[in-house]
Design a protein around this motif. Structure first.
Motif, PDB file in Angstrom:
ATOM      1  N   VAL A   7      -9.810  23.710   2.723  1.00 51.86           N
ATOM      2  CA  VAL A   7      -9.638  25.065   3.249  1.00 51.86           C
ATOM      3  C   VAL A   7      -9.926  26.040   2.094  1.00 51.86           C
ATOM      4  CG1 VAL A   7      -7.935  26.683   4.197  1.00 51.86           C
ATOM      5  CG2 VAL A   7      -7.884  24.261   4.857  1.00 51.86           C
ATOM      6  N   GLY A   8     -10.833  26.951   2.302  1.00 55.45           N
ATOM      7  CA  GLY A   8     -11.193  27.902   1.242  1.00 55.45           C
ATOM      8  C   GLY A   8      -9.985  28.748   0.829  1.00 55.45           C
ATOM      9  N   PHE A   9      -9.685  28.784  -0.457  1.00 57.14           N
ATOM     10  CA  PHE A   9      -8.500  29.511  -0.914  1.00 57.14           C
ATOM     11  C   PHE A   9      -8.776  30.157  -2.272  1.00 57.14           C
ATOM     12  CE2 PHE A   9      -3.968  30.280  -0.572  1.00 57.14           C
ATOM     13  CZ  PHE A   9      -3.758  30.122   0.794  1.00 57.14           C
ATOM     14  N   GLY A  10      -8.315  31.399  -2.419  1.00 53.57           N
ATOM     15  CA  GLY A  10      -8.531  32.096  -3.691  1.00 53.57           C
ATOM     16  C   GLY A  10      -7.407  31.806  -4.688  1.00 53.57           C
ATOM     17  N   VAL A  11      -7.781  31.747  -5.966  1.00 52.06           N
ATOM     18  CA  VAL A  11      -6.770  31.552  -7.024  1.00 52.06           C
ATOM     19  C   VAL A  11      -6.953  32.650  -8.068  1.00 52.06           C
ATOM     20  CG1 VAL A  11      -6.008  30.065  -8.911  1.00 52.06           C
ATOM     21  CG2 VAL A  11      -6.663  29.058  -6.741  1.00 52.06           C
ATOM     22  N   VAL A  12      -5.854  33.342  -8.365  1.00 53.46           N
ATOM     23  CA  VAL A  12      -5.877  34.290  -9.484  1.00 53.46           C
ATOM     24  C   VAL A  12      -4.823  33.783 -10.449  1.00 53.46           C
ATOM     25  CG1 VAL A  12      -5.618  36.701 -10.170  1.00 53.46           C
ATOM     26  CG2 VAL A  12      -6.489  36.142  -7.890  1.00 53.46           C
ATOM     27  N   PHE A  30      -7.119  22.152  -0.269  1.00 52.26           N
ATOM     28  CA  PHE A  30      -7.755  23.402  -0.711  1.00 52.26           C
ATOM     29  C   PHE A  30      -9.147  23.195  -1.294  1.00 52.26           C
ATOM     30  CE2 PHE A  30      -3.153  23.846  -1.177  1.00 52.26           C
ATOM     31  CZ  PHE A  30      -2.920  24.972  -0.425  1.00 52.26           C
ATOM     32  N   GLN A  31      -9.950  24.226  -1.092  1.00 54.22           N
ATOM     33  CA  GLN A  31     -11.176  24.324  -1.875  1.00 54.22           C
ATOM     34  C   GLN A  31     -11.039  25.677  -2.589  1.00 54.22           C
ATOM     35  OE1 GLN A  31     -14.891  24.784   0.246  1.00 54.22           O
ATOM     36  NE2 GLN A  31     -15.897  23.528  -1.296  1.00 54.22           N
ATOM     37  N   PHE A  32     -10.749  25.608  -3.888  1.00 58.68           N
ATOM     38  CA  PHE A  32     -10.371  26.843  -4.595  1.00 58.68           C
ATOM     39  C   PHE A  32     -11.572  27.663  -5.041  1.00 58.68           C
ATOM     40  CE2 PHE A  32      -6.201  24.624  -5.489  1.00 58.68           C
ATOM     41  CZ  PHE A  32      -5.478  25.455  -4.662  1.00 58.68           C
ATOM     42  N   HIS A  33     -11.394  28.969  -4.913  1.00 57.15           N
ATOM     43  CA  HIS A  33     -12.345  29.943  -5.468  1.00 57.15           C
ATOM     44  C   HIS A  33     -11.537  30.739  -6.501  1.00 57.15           C
ATOM     45  CE1 HIS A  33     -15.215  29.550  -1.977  1.00 57.15           C
ATOM     46  NE2 HIS A  33     -14.109  29.014  -1.503  1.00 57.15           N
ATOM     47  N   TYR A  34     -12.071  30.839  -7.710  1.00 58.15           N
ATOM     48  CA  TYR A  34     -11.287  31.492  -8.782  1.00 58.15           C
ATOM     49  C   TYR A  34     -11.731  32.942  -8.937  1.00 58.15           C
ATOM     50  CZ  TYR A  34      -9.745  26.776  -9.610  1.00 58.15           C
ATOM     51  OH  TYR A  34      -9.178  25.545  -9.438  1.00 58.15           O
ATOM     52  N   TYR A  35     -10.760  33.821  -9.037  1.00 54.16           N
ATOM     53  CA  TYR A  35     -11.051  35.254  -9.178  1.00 54.16           C
ATOM     54  C   TYR A  35     -10.275  35.809 -10.365  1.00 54.16           C
ATOM     55  CZ  TYR A  35     -12.713  34.541  -4.440  1.00 54.16           C
ATOM     56  OH  TYR A  35     -13.374  34.051  -3.340  1.00 54.16           O
ATOM     57  N   ASN A  36     -10.820  36.918 -10.904  1.00 58.89           N
ATOM     58  CA  ASN A  36     -10.139  37.538 -12.044  1.00 58.89           C
ATOM     59  C   ASN A  36      -9.068  38.526 -11.609  1.00 58.89           C
ATOM     60  OD1 ASN A  36     -11.615  36.169 -13.970  1.00 58.89           O
ATOM     61  ND2 ASN A  36     -13.351  37.585 -13.740  1.00 58.89           N
ATOM     62  N   SER A  37      -9.291  39.123 -10.442  1.00 56.37           N
ATOM     63  CA  SER A  37      -8.278  40.084 -10.000  1.00 56.37           C
ATOM     64  C   SER A  37      -7.844  39.779  -8.576  1.00 56.37           C
ATOM     65  CB  SER A  37      -8.840  41.509 -10.059  1.00 56.37           C
ATOM     66  OG  SER A  37      -9.661  41.735  -8.935  1.00 56.37           O
ATOM     67  N   THR A  38      -6.603  40.158  -8.288  1.00 58.12           N
ATOM     68  CA  THR A  38      -6.037  39.916  -6.962  1.00 58.12           C
ATOM     69  C   THR A  38      -6.790  40.737  -5.911  1.00 58.12           C
ATOM     70  OG1 THR A  38      -3.921  39.585  -8.027  1.00 58.12           O
ATOM     71  CG2 THR A  38      -3.870  39.920  -5.664  1.00 58.12           C
ATOM     72  N   ALA A  39      -7.155  41.964  -6.261  1.00 52.31           N
ATOM     73  CA  ALA A  39      -7.857  42.825  -5.310  1.00 52.31           C
ATOM     74  C   ALA A  39      -9.177  42.186  -4.876  1.00 52.31           C
ATOM     75  CB  ALA A  39      -8.103  44.194  -5.944  1.00 52.31           C
ATOM     76  N   GLU A  40      -9.868  41.619  -5.864  1.00 48.45           N
ATOM     77  CA  GLU A  40     -11.156  40.967  -5.566  1.00 48.45           C
ATOM     78  C   GLU A  40     -10.933  39.742  -4.647  1.00 48.45           C
ATOM     79  OE1 GLU A  40     -14.655  38.624  -8.046  1.00 48.45           O
ATOM     80  OE2 GLU A  40     -12.903  39.418  -9.129  1.00 48.45           O
ATOM     81  N   ALA A  41      -9.866  38.976  -4.923  1.00 43.29           N
ATOM     82  CA  ALA A  41      -9.572  37.773  -4.123  1.00 43.29           C
ATOM     83  C   ALA A  41      -9.193  38.168  -2.699  1.00 43.29           C
ATOM     84  CB  ALA A  41      -8.441  36.986  -4.772  1.00 43.29           C
ATOM     85  N   ILE A  42      -8.379  39.230  -2.544  1.00 42.13           N
ATOM     86  CA  ILE A  42      -7.951  39.656  -1.206  1.00 42.13           C
ATOM     87  C   ILE A  42      -9.154  40.142  -0.390  1.00 42.13           C
ATOM     88  CG2 ILE A  42      -6.615  41.445   0.008  1.00 42.13           C
ATOM     89  CD1 ILE A  42      -4.406  41.054  -2.091  1.00 42.13           C
ATOM     90  N   ALA A  43     -10.089  40.801  -1.108  1.00 46.68           N
ATOM     91  CA  ALA A  43     -11.291  41.289  -0.412  1.00 46.68           C
ATOM     92  C   ALA A  43     -12.044  40.125   0.224  1.00 46.68           C
ATOM     93  CB  ALA A  43     -12.189  42.026  -1.405  1.00 46.68           C
ATOM     94  N   GLN A  44     -12.051  38.960  -0.451  1.00 46.31           N
ATOM     95  CA  GLN A  44     -12.745  37.782   0.084  1.00 46.31           C
ATOM     96  C   GLN A  44     -12.028  37.220   1.322  1.00 46.31           C
ATOM     97  OE1 GLN A  44     -15.835  36.624  -1.088  1.00 46.31           O
ATOM     98  NE2 GLN A  44     -15.609  38.656  -2.007  1.00 46.31           N
ATOM     99  N   VAL A  45     -10.664  37.347   1.303  1.00 49.26           N
ATOM    100  CA  VAL A  45      -9.912  36.914   2.502  1.00 49.26           C
ATOM    101  C   VAL A  45     -10.308  37.794   3.675  1.00 49.26           C
ATOM    102  CG1 VAL A  45      -7.614  36.602   3.515  1.00 49.26           C
ATOM    103  CG2 VAL A  45      -7.989  36.092   1.089  1.00 49.26           C
ATOM    104  N   LYS A  46     -10.393  39.115   3.369  1.00 50.95           N
ATOM    105  CA  LYS A  46     -10.725  40.061   4.441  1.00 50.95           C
ATOM    106  C   LYS A  46     -12.137  39.818   4.992  1.00 50.95           C
ATOM    107  CE  LYS A  46      -7.472  43.655   3.269  1.00 50.95           C
ATOM    108  NZ  LYS A  46      -7.248  44.934   2.616  1.00 50.95           N
ATOM    109  N   LEU A  47     -12.992  39.295   4.112  1.00 54.88           N
ATOM    110  CA  LEU A  47     -14.352  38.993   4.578  1.00 54.88           C
ATOM    111  C   LEU A  47     -14.439  37.636   5.295  1.00 54.88           C
ATOM    112  CD1 LEU A  47     -16.525  40.182   1.546  1.00 54.88           C
ATOM    113  CD2 LEU A  47     -16.479  41.146   3.842  1.00 54.88           C
TER     114      LEU A  47
END
Ligand SMILES: Nc1ncnc2c1ncn2[C@@H]1O[C@H](COP(=O)(O)OP(=O)(O)OP(=O)(O)O)[C@@H](O)[C@H]1O
Length: 738
Positions: free
Chosen positions: A390-395, A423-440
């Motif tokens: 499952v695609g998941f962001g990590v900050v 999980f299939q993790f996607h790594y982000y530097n900022s929480t805002a950037e990671a949340i934007a990917q959830v919204k997309l």
């Protein structure tokens, strides 16, 4: 009613309606033994209905019926049974078996000996010019099918032949042979009743019954009627009688009878057509120079080329013919209590025929064996599996602790989560950037690990009251909560990951010990919950599917009527159908369990034999429900719709897809009514809990499913009823109110 031993059939004041429409009205009929009798009348005048009353298939609303002095079906396995040879109007054949198998099937029903069967079969082949015995009936032409149908009726040398339009579809030569055969057997004491639209064909009969609107308007010997009405032909007699009866359907009758009367028939002219049988159409005349009517109204073939084929040659009719002269009955009588031997033979014959039909029809075979297998694989692959990747962001903001301790707990936590496979993790530097990917819609959520996590987490473990350690070690989860299952899995995996992290410091995050489990295992998968229900449901649904249309076609084409006429009981027919399917049902159940265990690792902790038994019993319930549907449906589409109407509610309400505890309390009684609910519960108990038969839910479940099977079996027997009564609800209602 006074029984006359010279009469084969007596009907007194017989009435019969279909619903409120009267089809037979105050009908009286006497038929002498050893005679040929023709029922003649327009389409829809009630000929077939009358035959079915004589055969005991239809119960008259009032009046009395005697066949050989006995009421049809007044006692078990008596009259008419094998005394009758019945050819329904439709060919009523089983299309996917061979001619040999067809004749063999009926010979078994009549308890014929092997030698007698072989002898009669050869005679039928010659008489009716049957195609090669290994031909599949479905591949025969209309006329060939008609001949096979007649062969069935005559095969067992019956004492009473009831033939509904026997000559339809036969060429003139064969028609002649058949009619002459009937004359010959009647001379040996066999009583023959035929119906016909071809009025002049009735001339070969000893007695003609002219029917109209459910009544017999006139009867008598053909010559007598012709003289009485001073008419040139029987057709003219019929027309006169119909006119007198204020005929309205006259034109219809004539147009139905496509056969023309040669103008000089019965004149003493020297014309070649002089002796043509009167029911032969003009188109056929050209082929018929060889057929003449002799002084006794016998039909003979008078062409040298055809001589070898003459009826007498074929049947070897003379006083030495043992078959025609034989007095002793061909059918072995059954003296066993309740005719158990005969019934068993019937069941075995029907079961064997059904099995041959299934094995020969590749599509049905595929459906019965491979389709359930295919379905269970689909179910297991596509429903109830644990989500993966499952695609998941990590900050991860954790800075870790420097040497000498060198702890990077944030990275450890991620590694623990990663090991679950969820999980299939996607790594982000900022929480805002990671949340934007959830919204997309790229990821389902974000795990944010704070920068002091490695420092604060051990402190929090040591001192749970340390509020600043708690604040600095809080991992933040941002999620798309629209998928309940994924949310559940993510939260469960996070908890496990934290437990693993705690165990690194020998501290248990969860003070509750879940093992040893009372039943099952704490690591059970959702699929394990679903699998027992699926296995039961697939067997149930397939069993409905294979039986729901079984009898519909047989009802429409008259094959069932033929069986009933031969005293094959509904119980035997239904058991025969069961028998034909049992072997395949067992194989099917075995395959489903093997795939569950070996293919998908579903545990079977209890007795495998009991599991198999429940799957098969559940299949029996499906089969009897299918047979019930088949019994009450008039056409195939009706049966298919009813099957679907039974399947989908069962799938939804039986607790197969979701725990019954999830159903609103006020509706929980509904699933308890369904056999599939109990079957699923028993299978789950046996497979997952590993309990034995004495476990209350197991034996109670077995009893409930068994009771359903027995109940549906009897209902299906009733629905298929061998003797049709006239259910007139309007009358019933009026009676009650009076
Ligand atoms: N199962 C049934 N339900 C309702 N009506 C029926 C049923 N079977 C027959 N009928 C009606 O009863 C009447 C008599 O039918 P029956 O089949 O006995 O006529 P028939 O003389 O044999 O006709 P045909 O020569 O065309 O075969 C017809 O009006 C027919 O529509």
């Amino acid at each position: 009613m006074e029984v006359n031993s010279e009469l084969a059939i007596q009907l007194i004041n017989v009435n019969r309606s279909y619903g409120s429409s009267k089809v037979i009205e105050n009908l009286n009929l006497n038929i002498k033994k050893g005679t040929i009798n023709a029922l003649v009348g327009a389409s829809g005048c009630g000929k077939t209905t009358l035959l079915k009353i004589i055969l005991g298939r239809l119960v008259p609303d009032s009046g009395e019926v005697r066949v050989f002095g006995m009421e049809p079906y007044s006692s078990v396995l008596t009259v008419p049974g094998s005394l009758v040879g019945y050819a329904p109007q439709e060919n009523a054949l089983y299309t996917d078996i061979t001619i040999e198998e067809t004749l063999q099937f009926f010979a078994t029903l009549h308890n014929m000996s092997k030698e007698h069967f072989q002898e009669r079969k050869q005679q039928m082949i010659k008489l009716l010019d049957l195609p090669p015995m290994n031909r599949i009936v479905g591949s025969l032409s209309g006329g060939q099918k008609r001949r096979v149908s007649l062969a069935i009726a005559l095969l067992h040398s019956p004492k009473l032949c009831i033939l509904d339009e026997p000559t339809v579809g036969l060429d003139p030569l064969l028609r002649t042979l058949v009619i002459n055969h009937l004359k010959d057997i009647s001379a040996t004491g066999v009583t023959v009743i035929i119906t016909t639209h071809y009025i002049e064909e009735a001339r070969v009969a000893d007695k003609v019954f002219l029917m109209r609107n459910g009544k017999i308007l006139e009867n008598g010997e053909p010559e007598y009627l012709i003289q009485k009405y001073d008419a040139p032909t029987l057709e003219d007699v019929f027309l006169q009688i119909c006119r007198a009866d204020e005929s309205k359907t006259l034109d219809l009758i004539i147009s139905k009878s496509n056969y023309t009367q040669p103008t000089n028939y019965n004149n003493n002219s020297n014309n070649n057509n002089n002796n043509l049988p009167p029911y032969v159409s003009q188109e056929e005349n050209s082929d018929l120079s060889s057929i003449i009517l002799d002084s006794n109204n016998n039909l003979n073939i008078n062409n040298e080329n055809s001589l070898n084929n003459t009826y007498n040659d074929i049947m070897n009719i003379d006083e030495h013919n043992p078959l025609l002269m034989e007095e002793k009955p061909y059918i072995k009588s059954d003296k066993s209590p309740f005719h158990v031997v005969t019934k068993t033979k019937h069941i075995l014959a029907i079961g064997k025929r059904k099995l041959i039909q299934i094995l020969r029809n590749k599509i049905v075979l595929f459906f019965e064996l491979f389709s359930p297998t295919f379905q269970i694989v689909l179910y297991f692959l596509f429903i109830g599996g644990t989500p993966k990747q499952v695609g998941f962001g990590v900050v991860n903001q954790d800075l870790g602790i420097g040497p000498p301790v060198n702890l990077y707990l944030g990275a450890d936590l991620i590694a623990n989560l990663q090991s679950s496979g969820l999980f299939q993790f996607h790594y982000y530097n900022s929480t805002a950037e990671a949340i934007a990917q959830v919204k997309l819609g790229v990821t389902w959520g974000v795990i944010e690990i704070p920068e002091n996590f490695s420092m604060a987490w051990p402190e929090r473990l040591n001192d749970p009251t340390d509020s600043s350690a708690e604040a600095e070690s809080n991992v933040q989860l941002y999620m798309d909560f629209t998928n309940f299952q994924i949310t559940q899995f993510v939260q469960q995996e996070l908890q496990t990951a934290f437990e693993q992290l705690g165990s690194k410091f020998n501290i248990s995050m969860n003070p509750v010990e879940v093992e040893p489990a009372i039943f099952g295992s704490a690591t059970a998968k959702f699929l394990w919950f679903l699998a027992p229900g699926f296995v039961g449901l697939i067997t149930f649904a397939h069993s409905i599917g294979i039986t729901a249309v079984s009898f519909v076609r047989e009802k429409i084409d008259g094959s069932l009527d033929r069986l009933f006429a031969y005293n094959v009981s509904t119980g035997s027919i239904i058991m025969g159908h069961f028998l034909g399917h049992i072997a395949l049902l067992c194989v099917q159940a075995g395959i489903l369990l093997l795939i569950s265990i070996l293919g998908f690792g579903i545990p079977i902790r209890g007795d495998v034999g009991l599991v198999l038994l429940m799957v098969i019993l559940n299949g029996f319930v499906g089969m009897s429900l299918g047979l019930l549907i088949s019994g009450i449906s008039k056409i195939e589409t009706e049966a298919i719709q009813l099957s679907l109407a039974c399947y989908f509610p069962t799938l939804i309400m039986s607790g197969t897809l979701w725990p019954l505890q999830g159903i609103p309390i006020q509706f929980r009684w509904i699933p308890n009514l369904l056999p599939a609910t109990h079957a699923a519960a028993v299978l789950r108990d046996l497979m997952l809990k590993g309990v034995s038969f004495t476990y209350p839910e197991v034996y109670q479940g077995f009893l409930i499913v068994l009771a359903w099977f027995i109940g549906l079996f009897f209902l299906s027997t009733f629905a298929l009823k061998e003797r049709e009564k006239n259910f007139n609800f309007k009358k019933l209602f009026l009676k009650k109110n009076n």
